[in-house]
Structures are given as C-alpha cells and as structure tokens.
Design a protein around this motif. Structure first.
Motif, short mmCIF file in Angstrom:
data_model
loop_
_atom_site.label_atom_id
_atom_site.label_comp_id
_atom_site.label_asym_id
_atom_site.label_seq_id
_atom_site.Cartn_x
_atom_site.Cartn_y
_atom_site.Cartn_z
N SER A 145 -60.37 -21.60 -86.07
CA SER A 145 -60.97 -20.55 -85.25
C SER A 145 -61.51 -21.12 -83.94
O SER A 145 -61.53 -20.42 -82.92
CB SER A 145 -62.09 -19.84 -86.02
N LEU A 146 -61.95 -22.38 -83.96
CA LEU A 146 -62.40 -23.02 -82.71
C LEU A 146 -61.22 -23.19 -81.75
O LEU A 146 -61.38 -23.03 -80.53
CB LEU A 146 -63.03 -24.38 -83.02
N ALA A 147 -60.06 -23.53 -82.29
CA ALA A 147 -58.87 -23.64 -81.45
C ALA A 147 -58.48 -22.27 -80.91
O ALA A 147 -58.09 -22.12 -79.74
CB ALA A 147 -57.72 -24.24 -82.26
N LEU A 148 -58.57 -21.24 -81.76
CA LEU A 148 -58.26 -19.89 -81.33
C LEU A 148 -59.23 -19.43 -80.24
O LEU A 148 -58.85 -18.73 -79.29
CB LEU A 148 -58.32 -18.93 -82.52
N LEU A 149 -60.48 -19.84 -80.35
CA LEU A 149 -61.49 -19.51 -79.34
C LEU A 149 -61.10 -20.12 -77.99
O LEU A 149 -61.25 -19.48 -76.93
CB LEU A 149 -62.85 -20.03 -79.79
N ILE A 150 -60.60 -21.35 -78.02
CA ILE A 150 -60.15 -22.01 -76.78
C ILE A 150 -58.97 -21.24 -76.19
O ILE A 150 -58.91 -20.99 -74.97
CB ILE A 150 -59.75 -23.48 -77.06
N LEU A 151 -58.04 -20.84 -77.05
CA LEU A 151 -56.85 -20.12 -76.58
C LEU A 151 -57.22 -18.81 -75.91
O LEU A 151 -56.79 -18.52 -74.78
CB LEU A 151 -55.91 -19.87 -77.76
N ILE A 152 -58.03 -18.00 -76.60
CA ILE A 152 -58.42 -16.71 -76.03
C ILE A 152 -59.25 -16.90 -74.77
O ILE A 152 -59.12 -16.15 -73.79
CB ILE A 152 -59.19 -15.87 -77.07
N VAL A 333 -52.09 -25.12 -78.25
CA VAL A 333 -53.10 -24.61 -79.18
C VAL A 333 -52.46 -23.72 -80.24
O VAL A 333 -52.83 -23.77 -81.43
CB VAL A 333 -54.20 -23.83 -78.42
N ILE A 334 -51.47 -22.91 -79.85
CA ILE A 334 -50.78 -22.05 -80.81
C ILE A 334 -50.12 -22.88 -81.91
O ILE A 334 -50.19 -22.55 -83.10
CB ILE A 334 -49.74 -21.16 -80.10
N VAL A 335 -49.48 -23.99 -81.53
CA VAL A 335 -48.84 -24.84 -82.53
C VAL A 335 -49.88 -25.50 -83.42
O VAL A 335 -49.69 -25.63 -84.64
CB VAL A 335 -47.94 -25.90 -81.85
N PHE A 336 -51.01 -25.92 -82.85
CA PHE A 336 -52.09 -26.47 -83.67
C PHE A 336 -52.59 -25.41 -84.67
O PHE A 336 -52.90 -25.73 -85.82
CB PHE A 336 -53.25 -26.94 -82.79
#
Length: 494
Positions: A145-152, A333-336
């Motif tokens: 979710s932290l990675a998703l937060l960076i993406l968004i 980030v999507i791949v991560f």
C-alpha cells in the motif's frame, strides 16, 4: 539396510488415487481442499512451476535485504554469487520437501499430519498457516500500500492531502484508501486460488524481465558503468566485517529464512504437479533464473541509484520515487505491486486458507479460509506492528526459527524414517472410528522433542550475546539440529 535399486524406483513413482477412494475419504469427513488430487486435477506442468516463484523473488523486502547484505563486508560481485548459491539451496529445499505432495497429491496439512500425527500437526500447522501467514499477509499488504501511495501521489498529487487531519488508528485517509484497495486486490487473487495465480504470473513474468532489466541498465548507466558498481564500497556505521565464508552463510541463511514458510508448506503447490519430475525441473529452473536476474538487478539498482543520487539508499522505492519521469516511476511501482501480490498469494494467503480449512474441515473450505484470513489480517492493523521495527522483526524471527526445525523434522521423517512411503488410507482416518492403532493417530513425540529442542537452541542467539552467530544462522542451525535429533531419537526408540 540399504534399499535396492528396484525399491528406490518404486519410491519415485507417483501415486494417483481413484474416484472410489476419494468418495470414501469424503464420507470420512474430509472436504475437497484436504483430499489428495486425482490425476485429472494435477495440471501444473514444469512451465507452470517455472513461472510460479518469479514474482516472489522481486519484492520490496528482498531488495531491502540486499542492501543489508552489502554491509556484511563482501564485495558486490560476491553478494551476487552468494544470492545465486542461495537459490540452489532454496530450490533443493522446495523440491525435496515438495515430493510428498507431488507423489501422493496431498496438501501441506496432510503432509504435516503424516509427520507429527493428527493431533501433533495442529500446532506447527497453526504457526505456519495462521500466525506467520496472516501476519505476513497483513505486513506485505501494508508494504504494498505504501508503493501504491507513491504511485497515486505521482499521478494525482492532491490525493496525498485528502482527509486533512483524518486518523484511523494511526493511518491517514490516503493511507487507509490505498491499504484497503491493495488488501482487496490480494483478497480477490487469493479467492481465485492456483488457477488465478497461474494467469497472474503469466502476465507478471515478462514484465519482470523488461522492468527490472531496464532498471538495472539505467542504474549501470547513471552509476558510471559496471566497473563502478562492482568496485563500490559502502561506508558508515552499519558496515560490518565478517569473514567471506561466514558472510556467505549469513546470506544463504537469510534467503532460506525468506522461503522458510512457503518451503514448509510447498506441498500445497506440488500436490497439483503432473509429476514429481515436473515440479523438480520447474521449481529448480524458476528459482535459479529468478535469482540470477535478481542478484544482478538488485545490486546494480541499489548501488547505481546510491551513486547517482549521492546518498546511500537501500530502499528501492525511495530510488524510484526520486525519478523525474512519472511514466517510468509508475511502471516500476506497478510491477513492484504485482510482485507483492504474487508473494502474498503463494507464501501467505493460500497456505493460511488451507490451514484454516484443515483446522475446521467441516465448516471452513478454501474460499472461506481466504476471507477469514484476510479479515483478520486487516483487524490486526499491520501498520501498527510496523511502528516498532524492533518488536515486529523479533516476532517474525521467532516464527522463522520455528519453521526451520519443522522443515528439518519433515525431511528426516519422510526420507529416512518412512522411506518416502505414506499410507493414504490410514492418513485419511475416520475420526469417528477407533483409531487407537492408527500410525498417524495422536502426537509423534520424537518429532515434538526434536522441534522444540532445535527451536530453543536456534533462538538462543537473540537472548545470549555470545551466541549471536546462532541467531545469524537460525534457519540452518534449527533445521539441521531438528533433523539430527529426530533421527537419533527414532533410532534410540527401536
């Protein structure tokens, strides 16, 4: 007495149950998730196993671990070589512990019962399938979710300010939204089971080659070339100076510990193998190729990024977050995120669901197990656990130390005590009948003694400074001790 060549060949032949036997086992009270797989349901080929673990290697915690390996005193090239050697150790563990599943088509819960007994299997099964799996599931969801937060945040900067001062037990509104979204995605993949996972990994694996290969090329370029990468020497208070021999073993132990949980319950996946050869070839090739790519890409990306940005940076997400190119950062980030989903499915939610089904066979099937485990993983609020790094890693180290001895006992029992033979009719006992003479009834006392003795020794380094080296090699020490102690106890009993 040494087994003859004919006996060994018979031991390697896969055993397929028929529909009459399945019907009989069902009447004894076993649900579909615990039953041995019939030939028509064993549909995972070498190709499926080759793609199975690719995504589980390239995840955020593994990249962070490599940053720590670079501080052990080894050169970058030696860190790469140690990771490749580790992949061979992991593949051997996965293949050999998975043979009971591929030979008889049984899941981990029944493999565990064949070792510890029907009552004895509950504790190690609960620790692996419920405590460790659910806790890791929640933690991986939070990390993702932290990675998703960076993406968004890259695509929509205003998202990061939503909710103002909103606080959900320490989680901001954007954090709660991204955690819930990522949690739901993992839940859906888990409900889909192995079939959904195979389709998911088929999409993921080409992306791994493209994205991580591209990131490695970028890192070598901005880091001043491969020579600069390989000659890099980390600096700072965290640098340690172990002998190369010991540093290699510390890395091998760490990688084995990462795979301790999925390796212990690997029968949940090998039960679907078309043959033992299929899972042997597929898993070995999968882990070796994955770690060849990971060894180079992880070291190159972390060092190249550190050189380029002028600061030692061992969190790969922080490196990606510093990129100026929004499309490139978004794709990475999507791949991560996808690799985290793959890791969560194979190592956490699927084993948790199967174990809940094994503990409550009459009321919980696989899909209900996924839902229950997912809800619990949300309720434990994993972001709270990660507020204190010391306590959470102590907890996870103890769980990992438990699984090393469990693996050691399972291997010793299957290969040296039972000579790769399992009596399925006795294993799937009718719990309403008199099973007093059933070989799988009750608790395998020697297995428990070996497991507990090895556990106590393997975790001693966390409490006794003079034995710190044991803590650094906890999985290797724990599994080897349990293996040896169990065989000695069995020999003494004869």
């Amino acid at each position: 007495m040494q087994a003859s060549k004919e006996e060994i060949n018979m031991q390697e032949v896969d055993f397929f149950v028929n529909e009459e036997e399945i019907k009989d086992f069902k009447e004894r009270g076993y649900n579909d998730d615990l039953l041995p797989k019939t030939a028509d349901k064993r549909n995972m080929s070498s190709k499926n196993y080759f793609t199975l673990w690719m995504g589980s290697v390239h995840n955020i915690p593994n990249y962070t671990a490599v940053g720590g390996f670079l501080f052990l005193g080894l050169s970058p090239i030696n860190v790469m070589l140690a990771l490749i050697v580790s992949s061979l150790a992991v593949s051997a563990f996965m293949v050999y512990n998975g043979r009971a599943g591929s030979k008889y088509g049984i899941p981990f819960a029944m493999h565990l019962r064949s070792t510890y007994g029907d009552l004895g299997a509950k504790l190690p099964g609960f620790l692996r399938g419920c405590v460790a799996a659910i806790a890791w599931f929640g933690l991986q969801n939070y990390a993702g979710s932290l990675a998703l937060l960076i993406l968004i945040g890259k695509l929509w900067p205003g998202f990061l300010t939503l909710g103002g001062g909103f606080n959900f037990f320490g989680l901001s509104m954007p954090g709660l939204i991204t955690f819930t979204i990522f949690w739901a995605i993992n839940l859906l993949i888990g409900i889909g089971g192995g079939g959904a996972l195979n389709k998911f990994t088929a999409i993921l694996n080409p992306l791994i080659y493209i994205v991580f290969g591209g990131m490695a090329i970028w890192a070598v370029s901005v880091g001043g070339g491969i020579g600069n990468i390989l000659s890099y020497v980390p600096t700072g208070a965290g640098v340690q100076h172990y002998t190369p021999f010991l540093a290699y073993f510390i890395i091998i132990n760490s990688v084995l510990s990462v795979w301790a949980a999925p390796g212990a319950s690997v029968s949940d996946f090998t039960q679907n193998a078309t043959s033992t050869r299929a899972q042997t070839v597929g898993q070995t090739a999968s882990l070796l190729v994955a770690y060849l790519i990971f060894a180079f890409s992880s070291v190159a990306i972390l060092i190249g990024g550190s050189i380029h940005f002028g600061v030692q940076e061992w969190n790969v997400l922080n490196i990606v977050n510093k990129w100026d190119s929004v499309p490139a950062a978004s794709i990475a980030v999507i791949v991560f995120l996808m690799t985290t989903v793959s890791t969560n499915a194979t190592g956490n939610i699927i084993p948790a669901a199967y174990q809940l089904s094994a503990l409550f066979p009459k009321s919980v099937d696989y899909k209900k197990g996924v839902i229950i485990a997912s809800v619990i993983s949300f309720l434990i609020m994993p972001w709270k656990l990660m507020e204190n790094a010391g306590s959470i890693f102590a907890f996870l180290n103890i769980i990992g130390a438990v699984l090393g001895p469990v693996a050691g006992v399972m291997l010793a029992h299957y290969y040296f005590v039972k000579k790769q033979e399992i009596d399925l009719d006795a294993l799937y006992m009718d719990t309403t009948a008199d099973n007093s003479k059933n070989i799988y009834r009750g608790v395998n006392v020697e297995a428990y003694i070996a497991t507990i003795a090895a556990l106590v020794i393997s975790v001693s380094g966390q409490f006794i400074p003079a034995l710190q080296i044991i803590s650094n090699l906890s999985w290797i020490v724990g599994s080897a001790l349990a293996f040896g102690i169990y065989l000695l106890l069995k020999k003494a009993k004869k």
